[in-house]
Write a protein that holds these residues in place. Structure first.
Motif, PDB file in Angstrom:
ATOM      1  N   ASP A   1      -1.803  -2.083  -3.462  1.00 31.85           N
ATOM      2  CA  ASP A   1      -2.775  -1.945  -4.554  1.00 31.85           C
ATOM      3  C   ASP A   1      -2.104  -1.525  -5.855  1.00 31.85           C
ATOM      4  O   ASP A   1      -2.512  -1.957  -6.941  1.00 31.85           O
ATOM      5  N   THR A   2      -1.078  -0.677  -5.764  1.00 29.99           N
ATOM      6  CA  THR A   2      -0.362  -0.269  -6.975  1.00 29.99           C
ATOM      7  C   THR A   2       0.387  -1.435  -7.592  1.00 29.99           C
ATOM      8  O   THR A   2       0.382  -1.616  -8.827  1.00 29.99           O
TER       9      THR A   2
ATOM     10  N   HIS B   1      -2.212  -3.653  -9.253  1.00 27.97           N
ATOM     11  CA  HIS B   1      -2.724  -3.059 -10.484  1.00 27.97           C
ATOM     12  C   HIS B   1      -1.664  -3.111 -11.587  1.00 27.97           C
ATOM     13  O   HIS B   1      -1.993  -3.349 -12.754  1.00 27.97           O
ATOM     14  N   ALA B   2      -0.412  -2.898 -11.225  1.00 28.39           N
ATOM     15  CA  ALA B   2       0.664  -2.975 -12.213  1.00 28.39           C
ATOM     16  C   ALA B   2       0.756  -4.372 -12.808  1.00 28.39           C
ATOM     17  O   ALA B   2       0.970  -4.528 -14.022  1.00 28.39           O
TER      18      ALA B   2
ATOM     19  N   GLU C   1      -1.768   1.463  -0.256  1.00 23.54           N
ATOM     20  CA  GLU C   1      -1.572   2.052  -1.585  1.00 23.54           C
ATOM     21  C   GLU C   1      -0.433   1.371  -2.327  1.00 23.54           C
ATOM     22  O   GLU C   1      -0.501   1.176  -3.552  1.00 23.54           O
TER      23      GLU C   1
ATOM     24  N   GLY D   1      -4.010   2.676  -9.521  1.00 19.89           N
ATOM     25  CA  GLY D   1      -3.550   1.654  -8.603  1.00 19.89           C
ATOM     26  C   GLY D   1      -3.716   2.054  -7.153  1.00 19.89           C
ATOM     27  O   GLY D   1      -4.321   1.332  -6.359  1.00 19.89           O
ATOM     28  N   SER D   2      -3.213   3.214  -6.782  1.00 17.60           N
ATOM     29  CA  SER D   2      -3.192   3.596  -5.373  1.00 17.60           C
ATOM     30  C   SER D   2      -4.505   4.192  -4.888  1.00 17.60           C
ATOM     31  O   SER D   2      -4.821   4.132  -3.704  1.00 17.60           O
TER      32      SER D   2
ATOM     33  N   LEU E   1      -1.135   4.868 -13.989  1.00 18.23           N
ATOM     34  CA  LEU E   1      -0.927   3.664 -13.184  1.00 18.23           C
ATOM     35  C   LEU E   1      -0.983   3.991 -11.695  1.00 18.23           C
ATOM     36  O   LEU E   1      -1.621   3.273 -10.915  1.00 18.23           O
ATOM     37  N   LEU E   2      -0.323   5.079 -11.294  1.00 16.55           N
ATOM     38  CA  LEU E   2      -0.332   5.477  -9.890  1.00 16.55           C
ATOM     39  C   LEU E   2      -1.734   5.880  -9.431  1.00 16.55           C
ATOM     40  O   LEU E   2      -2.178   5.521  -8.336  1.00 16.55           O
TER      41      LEU E   2
ATOM     42  N   LEU F   1       3.541   6.792  -0.193  1.00 10.48           N
ATOM     43  CA  LEU F   1       2.337   5.970  -0.263  1.00 10.48           C
ATOM     44  C   LEU F   1       2.252   5.114   0.990  1.00 10.48           C
ATOM     45  O   LEU F   1       3.273   4.638   1.493  1.00 10.48           O
TER      46      LEU F   1
END
Length: 468
Positions: free
Chosen positions: A388-389, A392-393, A385, A422-423, A418-419, A381
Protein backbone atom coordinates in the motif's frame (compact mmCIF):
# COMPACT_ATOMS: atom_id res chain seq x y z
CA UNK A 1 -24.28 22.28 -5.93
CA UNK A 2 -21.92 20.49 -8.23
CA UNK A 3 -19.02 22.67 -9.41
CA UNK A 4 -20.67 26.03 -8.69
CA UNK A 5 -19.12 27.43 -5.52
CA UNK A 6 -21.54 30.35 -5.16
CA UNK A 7 -24.42 27.94 -4.75
CA UNK A 8 -22.80 25.71 -2.14
CA UNK A 9 -24.93 25.25 0.93
CA UNK A 10 -23.59 27.10 3.95
CA UNK A 11 -23.74 24.07 6.23
CA UNK A 12 -24.75 20.45 6.43
CA UNK A 13 -28.45 19.80 7.03
CA UNK A 14 -28.88 16.98 9.52
CA UNK A 15 -31.11 14.12 8.58
CA UNK A 16 -34.39 14.24 10.49
CA UNK A 17 -36.16 11.03 11.26
CA UNK A 18 -39.44 10.68 9.40
CA UNK A 19 -41.61 8.09 7.80
CA UNK A 20 -39.38 5.13 7.01
CA UNK A 21 -38.99 4.06 3.39
CA UNK A 22 -37.95 0.58 2.36
CA UNK A 23 -35.16 2.05 0.20
CA UNK A 24 -34.21 5.09 -1.85
CA UNK A 25 -36.95 6.36 -4.16
CA UNK A 26 -36.51 9.08 -6.77
CA UNK A 27 -39.86 10.74 -7.53
CA UNK A 28 -40.00 12.96 -10.60
CA UNK A 29 -42.03 16.17 -10.19
CA UNK A 30 -44.02 16.16 -13.42
CA UNK A 31 -45.81 19.50 -13.08
CA UNK A 32 -45.34 21.50 -16.28
CA UNK A 33 -43.55 18.70 -18.13
CA UNK A 34 -44.71 17.34 -21.46
CA UNK A 35 -45.01 13.55 -21.88
CA UNK A 36 -41.71 13.52 -23.83
CA UNK A 37 -39.96 15.54 -21.13
CA UNK A 38 -41.33 13.23 -18.45
CA UNK A 39 -40.10 10.18 -20.35
CA UNK A 40 -36.58 11.58 -20.88
CA UNK A 41 -36.33 12.74 -17.27
CA UNK A 42 -37.50 9.40 -15.90
CA UNK A 43 -34.99 7.56 -18.12
CA UNK A 44 -32.20 9.67 -16.58
CA UNK A 45 -33.34 8.87 -13.04
CA UNK A 46 -33.73 5.18 -13.84
CA UNK A 47 -30.18 5.05 -15.18
CA UNK A 48 -28.92 6.77 -12.04
CA UNK A 49 -30.67 4.19 -9.86
CA UNK A 50 -29.15 1.34 -11.90
CA UNK A 51 -25.69 2.88 -11.41
CA UNK A 52 -25.88 3.10 -7.62
CA UNK A 53 -24.62 0.39 -5.24
CA UNK A 54 -27.42 -1.71 -3.72
CA UNK A 55 -26.26 -0.80 -0.20
CA UNK A 56 -26.46 2.90 -1.07
CA UNK A 57 -30.08 2.45 -2.19
CA UNK A 58 -30.93 0.40 0.87
CA UNK A 59 -29.35 2.74 3.41
CA UNK A 60 -30.63 6.01 1.96
CA UNK A 61 -34.17 4.97 2.86
CA UNK A 62 -36.18 7.99 1.81
CA UNK A 63 -38.05 9.54 -1.08
CA UNK A 64 -36.22 12.30 -2.92
CA UNK A 65 -38.23 14.61 -5.14
CA UNK A 66 -36.46 15.53 -8.38
CA UNK A 67 -37.57 18.54 -10.41
CA UNK A 68 -36.48 21.04 -13.02
CA UNK A 69 -35.92 24.70 -12.14
CA UNK A 70 -34.97 27.83 -14.04
CA UNK A 71 -33.62 29.46 -10.86
CA UNK A 72 -30.07 28.27 -11.35
CA UNK A 73 -26.89 29.70 -12.94
CA UNK A 74 -26.53 28.87 -16.62
CA UNK A 75 -23.39 26.80 -16.13
CA UNK A 76 -24.84 24.77 -13.26
CA UNK A 77 -26.26 21.29 -13.67
CA UNK A 78 -27.96 20.52 -10.38
CA UNK A 79 -28.35 21.14 -6.66
CA UNK A 80 -29.50 19.00 -3.74
CA UNK A 81 -30.96 20.18 -0.45
CA UNK A 82 -29.04 17.40 1.35
CA UNK A 83 -32.34 16.14 2.75
CA UNK A 84 -34.98 15.12 0.22
CA UNK A 85 -34.94 17.38 -2.83
CA UNK A 86 -32.83 17.51 -5.99
CA UNK A 87 -33.18 20.26 -8.59
CA UNK A 88 -31.84 20.12 -12.16
CA UNK A 89 -31.20 23.06 -14.48
CA UNK A 90 -34.18 23.49 -16.82
CA UNK A 91 -31.88 24.89 -19.51
CA UNK A 92 -30.70 21.30 -20.06
CA UNK A 93 -34.14 19.74 -20.40
CA UNK A 94 -34.63 20.40 -24.12
CA UNK A 95 -31.41 18.66 -25.16
CA UNK A 96 -32.17 15.74 -22.83
CA UNK A 97 -35.61 15.37 -24.38
CA UNK A 98 -34.59 15.49 -28.05
CA UNK A 99 -31.55 13.27 -27.43
CA UNK A 100 -28.93 15.78 -28.53
CA UNK A 101 -27.46 15.84 -25.02
CA UNK A 102 -26.03 12.37 -25.65
CA UNK A 103 -23.75 13.68 -28.42
CA UNK A 104 -23.27 17.29 -27.37
CA UNK A 105 -19.65 17.66 -26.25
CA UNK A 106 -18.62 19.71 -23.24
CA UNK A 107 -15.36 20.86 -21.70
CA UNK A 108 -16.33 19.02 -18.51
CA UNK A 109 -14.67 15.75 -17.45
CA UNK A 110 -17.46 13.35 -18.46
CA UNK A 111 -17.51 14.47 -22.08
CA UNK A 112 -21.17 14.91 -23.09
CA UNK A 113 -24.08 16.87 -21.64
CA UNK A 114 -26.07 13.67 -21.06
CA UNK A 115 -23.17 12.03 -19.22
CA UNK A 116 -22.67 15.16 -17.11
CA UNK A 117 -26.33 15.18 -16.18
CA UNK A 118 -26.13 11.56 -15.04
CA UNK A 119 -22.95 12.34 -13.07
CA UNK A 120 -24.71 15.33 -11.49
CA UNK A 121 -27.61 13.21 -10.23
CA UNK A 122 -25.15 10.70 -8.74
CA UNK A 123 -23.02 13.51 -7.30
CA UNK A 124 -25.93 15.22 -5.54
CA UNK A 125 -27.38 11.95 -4.25
CA UNK A 126 -23.96 11.21 -2.77
CA UNK A 127 -24.09 14.52 -0.89
CA UNK A 128 -27.41 13.45 0.62
CA UNK A 129 -26.05 10.01 1.46
CA UNK A 130 -22.82 11.39 2.91
CA UNK A 131 -24.50 13.75 5.32
CA UNK A 132 -27.43 11.49 6.26
CA UNK A 133 -26.56 10.81 9.88
CA UNK A 134 -28.15 10.95 13.29
CA UNK A 135 -26.32 12.63 16.16
CA UNK A 136 -27.41 12.39 19.74
CA UNK A 137 -27.24 15.40 22.06
CA UNK A 138 -24.10 13.95 23.68
CA UNK A 139 -22.46 13.47 20.26
CA UNK A 140 -23.05 17.09 19.28
CA UNK A 141 -21.68 18.24 22.65
CA UNK A 142 -18.50 16.22 22.06
CA UNK A 143 -17.95 17.76 18.63
CA UNK A 144 -18.57 21.28 19.95
CA UNK A 145 -16.23 20.76 22.91
CA UNK A 146 -13.43 19.42 20.69
CA UNK A 147 -13.89 22.31 18.28
CA UNK A 148 -13.58 24.89 21.04
CA UNK A 149 -10.54 23.20 22.56
CA UNK A 150 -8.76 23.18 19.20
CA UNK A 151 -9.98 26.62 18.05
CA UNK A 152 -11.43 25.06 14.91
CA UNK A 153 -14.58 25.78 12.96
CA UNK A 154 -16.12 22.88 11.06
CA UNK A 155 -15.10 19.26 10.66
CA UNK A 156 -12.07 19.45 8.35
CA UNK A 157 -9.68 20.76 10.99
CA UNK A 158 -10.99 18.53 13.75
CA UNK A 159 -8.43 16.14 15.28
CA UNK A 160 -9.15 12.48 14.63
CA UNK A 161 -9.73 11.72 18.30
CA UNK A 162 -12.81 13.98 18.09
CA UNK A 163 -14.19 12.11 15.07
CA UNK A 164 -15.87 8.79 14.80
CA UNK A 165 -17.17 8.84 18.37
CA UNK A 166 -20.69 9.90 17.48
CA UNK A 167 -23.46 7.59 16.32
CA UNK A 168 -23.31 8.28 12.60
CA UNK A 169 -25.05 6.27 9.93
CA UNK A 170 -22.66 6.27 6.98
CA UNK A 171 -20.70 9.50 6.75
CA UNK A 172 -17.69 9.33 4.44
CA UNK A 173 -16.28 12.84 4.24
CA UNK A 174 -14.96 12.93 7.81
CA UNK A 175 -13.61 9.37 7.86
CA UNK A 176 -9.89 9.66 8.79
CA UNK A 177 -8.88 6.97 6.29
CA UNK A 178 -10.69 8.72 3.45
CA UNK A 179 -9.09 12.05 4.41
CA UNK A 180 -5.63 10.43 4.34
CA UNK A 181 -6.15 9.11 0.82
CA UNK A 182 -7.98 12.18 -0.43
CA UNK A 183 -5.25 14.71 0.34
CA UNK A 184 -6.12 16.08 3.78
CA UNK A 185 -3.54 14.23 5.90
CA UNK A 186 -2.79 14.98 9.53
CA UNK A 187 -0.53 17.91 10.23
CA UNK A 188 2.73 16.73 11.68
CA UNK A 189 3.28 18.31 15.09
CA UNK A 190 -0.30 19.54 15.59
CA UNK A 191 -1.86 16.70 17.58
CA UNK A 192 -3.87 15.16 14.77
CA UNK A 193 -5.26 18.34 13.23
CA UNK A 194 -5.92 17.94 9.51
CA UNK A 195 -4.32 20.04 6.79
CA UNK A 196 -6.64 22.67 5.38
CA UNK A 197 -5.48 22.60 1.75
CA UNK A 198 -5.40 19.69 -0.66
CA UNK A 199 -2.22 19.54 -2.78
CA UNK A 200 -3.02 16.39 -4.76
CA UNK A 201 -3.84 18.47 -7.80
CA UNK A 202 -1.43 17.54 -10.57
CA UNK A 203 -3.54 14.79 -12.17
CA UNK A 204 -6.98 15.57 -10.80
CA UNK A 205 -9.80 14.68 -13.22
CA UNK A 206 -11.83 17.53 -11.73
CA UNK A 207 -10.09 20.14 -9.58
CA UNK A 208 -13.43 20.84 -7.89
CA UNK A 209 -12.76 17.73 -5.76
CA UNK A 210 -10.01 19.55 -3.85
CA UNK A 211 -12.31 22.32 -2.56
CA UNK A 212 -13.53 20.22 0.39
CA UNK A 213 -13.84 16.62 1.60
CA UNK A 214 -17.60 16.86 0.93
CA UNK A 215 -16.97 17.57 -2.73
CA UNK A 216 -14.14 15.06 -2.93
CA UNK A 217 -16.45 12.25 -1.85
CA UNK A 218 -19.15 13.24 -4.34
CA UNK A 219 -16.82 13.85 -7.29
CA UNK A 220 -14.99 10.56 -6.79
CA UNK A 221 -18.29 8.72 -6.44
CA UNK A 222 -19.06 9.85 -10.01
CA UNK A 223 -15.87 8.27 -11.29
CA UNK A 224 -16.18 5.16 -9.13
CA UNK A 225 -19.57 4.52 -10.73
CA UNK A 226 -19.02 5.76 -14.28
CA UNK A 227 -15.31 5.55 -15.16
CA UNK A 228 -14.05 2.02 -16.03
CA UNK A 229 -10.43 3.18 -15.55
CA UNK A 230 -10.98 4.50 -12.01
CA UNK A 231 -9.72 1.30 -10.38
CA UNK A 232 -6.42 1.73 -12.22
CA UNK A 233 -6.06 5.49 -11.77
CA UNK A 234 -6.95 5.58 -8.07
CA UNK A 235 -6.72 2.01 -6.79
CA UNK A 236 -6.73 2.82 -3.06
CA UNK A 237 -9.83 5.01 -3.35
CA UNK A 238 -11.51 2.44 -5.57
CA UNK A 239 -10.95 -0.17 -2.84
CA UNK A 240 -12.24 2.25 -0.22
CA UNK A 241 -15.56 2.75 -2.02
CA UNK A 242 -15.79 -0.95 -2.86
CA UNK A 243 -15.25 -1.99 0.77
CA UNK A 244 -17.68 0.62 2.06
CA UNK A 245 -20.49 -0.46 -0.24
CA UNK A 246 -19.53 -4.13 -0.52
CA UNK A 247 -19.93 -3.72 -4.26
CA UNK A 248 -18.20 -2.37 -7.37
CA UNK A 249 -19.35 -1.67 -10.94
CA UNK A 250 -19.16 -4.88 -12.98
CA UNK A 251 -16.97 -3.79 -15.91
CA UNK A 252 -13.49 -2.60 -14.96
CA UNK A 253 -10.34 -2.09 -17.03
CA UNK A 254 -7.46 -4.51 -16.53
CA UNK A 255 -4.82 -2.64 -14.55
CA UNK A 256 -1.06 -2.86 -15.02
CA UNK A 257 0.74 -4.71 -12.25
CA UNK A 258 3.55 -2.14 -12.09
CA UNK A 259 3.63 1.57 -11.32
CA UNK A 260 5.26 4.03 -13.70
CA UNK A 261 7.47 6.83 -12.43
CA UNK A 262 9.40 9.69 -13.97
CA UNK A 263 13.05 8.75 -13.76
CA UNK A 264 14.94 11.49 -11.89
CA UNK A 265 18.26 9.73 -12.36
CA UNK A 266 21.21 10.77 -14.48
CA UNK A 267 20.13 8.30 -17.16
CA UNK A 268 16.83 10.11 -17.78
CA UNK A 269 17.53 10.60 -21.48
CA UNK A 270 18.02 6.86 -21.91
CA UNK A 271 15.11 5.76 -19.69
CA UNK A 272 12.66 8.61 -19.01
CA UNK A 273 10.07 6.29 -17.45
CA UNK A 274 10.74 3.57 -14.92
CA UNK A 275 8.50 0.87 -13.47
CA UNK A 276 8.06 -0.35 -9.88
CA UNK A 277 6.72 -3.85 -9.35
CA UNK A 278 5.37 -3.94 -5.77
CA UNK A 279 5.73 -7.72 -5.71
CA UNK A 280 9.51 -7.30 -6.00
CA UNK A 281 9.77 -4.82 -3.09
CA UNK A 282 11.17 -6.83 -0.19
CA UNK A 283 11.35 -4.08 2.45
CA UNK A 284 11.15 -0.33 2.91
CA UNK A 285 13.96 1.42 4.77
CA UNK A 286 14.04 4.80 6.41
CA UNK A 287 17.05 6.36 4.67
CA UNK A 288 18.72 9.18 6.61
CA UNK A 289 21.40 11.42 5.15
CA UNK A 290 23.44 12.56 8.11
CA UNK A 291 23.66 16.23 9.01
CA UNK A 292 26.29 18.78 8.08
CA UNK A 293 26.82 22.45 8.89
CA UNK A 294 24.68 23.89 6.09
CA UNK A 295 21.50 25.57 7.30
CA UNK A 296 19.18 23.34 5.29
CA UNK A 297 21.08 20.14 6.15
CA UNK A 298 21.90 20.45 9.83
CA UNK A 299 19.14 18.00 10.86
CA UNK A 300 19.78 15.53 8.05
CA UNK A 301 17.54 14.55 5.15
CA UNK A 302 14.70 11.99 5.28
CA UNK A 303 14.10 9.54 2.44
CA UNK A 304 12.59 6.10 1.94
CA UNK A 305 14.51 3.28 0.29
CA UNK A 306 12.70 0.59 -1.65
CA UNK A 307 14.67 -2.66 -1.35
CA UNK A 308 13.76 -4.22 -4.69
CA UNK A 309 14.70 -7.77 -5.66
CA UNK A 310 16.36 -8.52 -8.98
CA UNK A 311 14.03 -10.10 -11.56
CA UNK A 312 13.58 -13.79 -10.79
CA UNK A 313 14.91 -13.59 -7.23
CA UNK A 314 12.40 -14.60 -4.52
CA UNK A 315 11.70 -11.94 -1.91
CA UNK A 316 14.13 -12.33 0.97
CA UNK A 317 17.25 -10.93 2.68
CA UNK A 318 19.41 -11.58 -0.42
CA UNK A 319 17.48 -8.82 -2.20
CA UNK A 320 19.52 -6.33 -0.15
CA UNK A 321 22.49 -7.25 -2.36
CA UNK A 322 20.64 -6.15 -5.52
CA UNK A 323 21.71 -2.53 -5.04
CA UNK A 324 21.33 -1.70 -8.73
CA UNK A 325 17.59 -2.40 -8.41
CA UNK A 326 16.93 -0.28 -5.31
CA UNK A 327 15.11 3.04 -5.58
CA UNK A 328 14.87 6.05 -3.26
CA UNK A 329 11.73 8.11 -2.61
CA UNK A 330 12.86 11.62 -1.75
CA UNK A 331 10.69 14.68 -1.13
CA UNK A 332 12.70 17.69 -2.19
CA UNK A 333 12.26 21.37 -2.81
CA UNK A 334 11.94 21.83 -6.56
CA UNK A 335 14.50 24.58 -7.04
CA UNK A 336 14.60 26.32 -10.41
CA UNK A 337 17.08 28.99 -9.32
CA UNK A 338 20.84 28.83 -9.76
CA UNK A 339 21.29 29.13 -5.99
CA UNK A 340 19.14 27.84 -3.15
CA UNK A 341 17.60 30.63 -1.06
CA UNK A 342 17.20 29.84 2.64
CA UNK A 343 14.61 32.58 2.98
CA UNK A 344 12.51 31.22 0.11
CA UNK A 345 12.72 27.82 1.78
CA UNK A 346 11.47 29.24 5.06
CA UNK A 347 8.43 30.93 3.47
CA UNK A 348 7.48 27.98 1.26
CA UNK A 349 8.28 29.46 -2.13
CA UNK A 350 9.63 26.19 -3.52
CA UNK A 351 7.30 23.41 -4.67
CA UNK A 352 7.59 20.08 -2.84
CA UNK A 353 7.70 17.05 -5.12
CA UNK A 354 8.32 13.35 -4.61
CA UNK A 355 11.37 12.31 -6.65
CA UNK A 356 12.23 8.70 -7.49
CA UNK A 357 16.00 8.16 -7.77
CA UNK A 358 18.36 5.20 -8.19
CA UNK A 359 20.01 4.29 -4.89
CA UNK A 360 23.50 4.40 -6.43
CA UNK A 361 23.00 8.01 -7.47
CA UNK A 362 21.78 8.99 -4.00
CA UNK A 363 24.79 7.30 -2.40
CA UNK A 364 27.18 9.22 -4.66
CA UNK A 365 25.32 12.48 -4.12
CA UNK A 366 25.65 12.36 -0.35
CA UNK A 367 28.83 10.39 0.34
CA UNK A 368 31.02 11.86 -2.42
CA UNK A 369 29.58 15.27 -3.30
CA UNK A 370 28.29 16.39 0.10
CA UNK A 371 30.55 14.17 2.27
CA UNK A 372 27.59 12.99 4.34
CA UNK A 373 27.01 9.44 5.52
CA UNK A 374 23.79 7.51 4.92
CA UNK A 375 21.97 5.24 7.37
CA UNK A 376 19.44 2.78 5.93
CA UNK A 377 17.16 1.39 8.64
CA UNK A 378 14.51 -1.27 7.89
CA UNK A 379 10.95 -0.35 8.78
CA UNK A 380 8.77 -3.01 10.41
CA UNK A 381 5.87 -3.06 7.96
CA UNK A 382 3.85 -6.10 7.00
CA UNK A 383 3.34 -7.20 3.41
CA UNK A 384 0.09 -5.31 2.90
CA UNK A 385 1.53 -2.13 4.40
CA UNK A 386 4.54 -2.35 2.07
CA UNK A 387 2.33 -2.83 -0.99
CA UNK A 388 0.00 0.00 0.00
CA UNK A 389 2.88 2.39 0.70
CA UNK A 390 4.45 1.70 -2.69
CA UNK A 391 1.08 2.21 -4.36
CA UNK A 392 0.46 5.47 -2.51
CA UNK A 393 3.97 6.71 -3.30
CA UNK A 394 3.35 6.12 -7.01
CA UNK A 395 0.17 8.17 -6.82
CA UNK A 396 1.83 10.98 -4.85
CA UNK A 397 4.71 11.01 -7.33
CA UNK A 398 2.30 12.00 -10.09
CA UNK A 399 -0.36 13.97 -8.24
CA UNK A 400 1.24 15.82 -5.30
CA UNK A 401 2.32 19.44 -5.76
CA UNK A 402 2.87 20.90 -2.31
CA UNK A 403 4.98 23.68 -0.83
CA UNK A 404 8.33 22.94 0.79
CA UNK A 405 9.00 24.66 4.11
CA UNK A 406 12.37 23.95 5.72
CA UNK A 407 10.73 24.01 9.15
CA UNK A 408 7.10 22.91 8.98
CA UNK A 409 6.75 20.90 5.75
CA UNK A 410 10.19 19.51 5.10
CA UNK A 411 11.47 16.10 4.01
CA UNK A 412 10.78 14.49 7.41
CA UNK A 413 7.22 15.78 7.54
CA UNK A 414 6.51 14.71 3.95
CA UNK A 415 8.04 11.26 4.49
CA UNK A 416 6.01 10.72 7.65
CA UNK A 417 2.78 11.75 5.89
CA UNK A 418 3.57 9.34 3.06
CA UNK A 419 4.12 6.49 5.52
CA UNK A 420 0.99 7.32 7.50
CA UNK A 421 -1.36 7.63 4.56
CA UNK A 422 0.22 4.82 2.59
CA UNK A 423 0.56 2.08 5.18
CA UNK A 424 -2.37 3.03 7.48
CA UNK A 425 -0.23 1.58 10.30
CA UNK A 426 -2.01 2.65 13.53
CA UNK A 427 1.32 3.14 15.35
CA UNK A 428 2.12 6.00 12.98
CA UNK A 429 -1.12 7.88 13.69
CA UNK A 430 0.01 9.70 16.81
CA UNK A 431 3.66 9.96 15.85
CA UNK A 432 4.99 13.52 15.37
CA UNK A 433 8.45 14.84 14.55
CA UNK A 434 9.64 17.52 12.16
CA UNK A 435 13.37 16.73 12.00
CA UNK A 436 14.88 13.85 9.98
CA UNK A 437 17.14 12.54 12.76
CA UNK A 438 14.38 13.02 15.33
CA UNK A 439 11.94 11.08 13.17
CA UNK A 440 14.30 8.11 13.09
CA UNK A 441 14.53 8.22 16.89
CA UNK A 442 10.76 8.15 17.39
CA UNK A 443 10.31 5.43 14.75
CA UNK A 444 12.84 3.36 16.67
CA UNK A 445 11.21 4.12 20.01
CA UNK A 446 7.83 2.95 18.68
CA UNK A 447 9.39 -0.30 17.46
CA UNK A 448 8.78 0.67 13.83
CA UNK A 449 12.45 0.95 12.81
CA UNK A 450 15.17 -1.63 13.48
CA UNK A 451 18.17 0.53 14.35
CA UNK A 452 20.04 -2.51 15.69
CA UNK A 453 21.40 -3.04 12.17
CA UNK A 454 23.67 -0.02 12.79
CA UNK A 455 25.20 -1.34 16.03
CA UNK A 456 28.09 -3.11 14.29
CA UNK A 457 29.41 -0.49 11.90
CA UNK A 458 31.57 -2.94 9.96
CA UNK A 459 28.64 -5.27 9.36
CA UNK A 460 26.39 -2.31 8.57
CA UNK A 461 28.82 -1.20 5.86
CA UNK A 462 29.12 -4.71 4.47
CA UNK A 463 25.38 -5.32 4.31
CA UNK A 464 24.41 -1.88 3.01
CA UNK A 465 22.79 -0.47 6.13
CA UNK A 466 25.36 2.31 6.33
CA UNK A 467 27.32 4.18 3.65
CA UNK A 468 30.35 6.22 4.76
Amino acid sequence: MRRVAAWLLAGAVLFCAGAAQASLQLRLITDGLSPAEQQASQALLDEAMRSLPPRFIEQLDRRIDVGWTDKMPENAYGQASLVSELDLNRNLLASLTDGSAATQKTNRPHGTVRREMLATVLHELTHIYDRARLWSKDDRALINRCSRQNSITGLIGLPDQCRGQHDRRFTLSDDPRLLDLAGWPQYVGRRGEREQHNHQVARSPDIYETTSPLEFVAVNMEYFLLDPSYACRRPALFRYYKEHFGWAPPAQDTCAKTYAFLNAGNDFAKTPLGQIDPERVYEIDYLLAEANQNLVSRWGHSMLRLVICAPGRPRGPDCRLDLDQHLVLSYRAFVGDVQLSSWDGLIGKYPSRLFVLPLAQVIDEYTKTELRGLASVPLKLNRQEINDTVEHAAEMHWSYDGNYFFISNNCAVESLKLLRSGSANPQLTGLDNITPNGLLEVLSARGLADTSVLNDKREALRLGYHFD
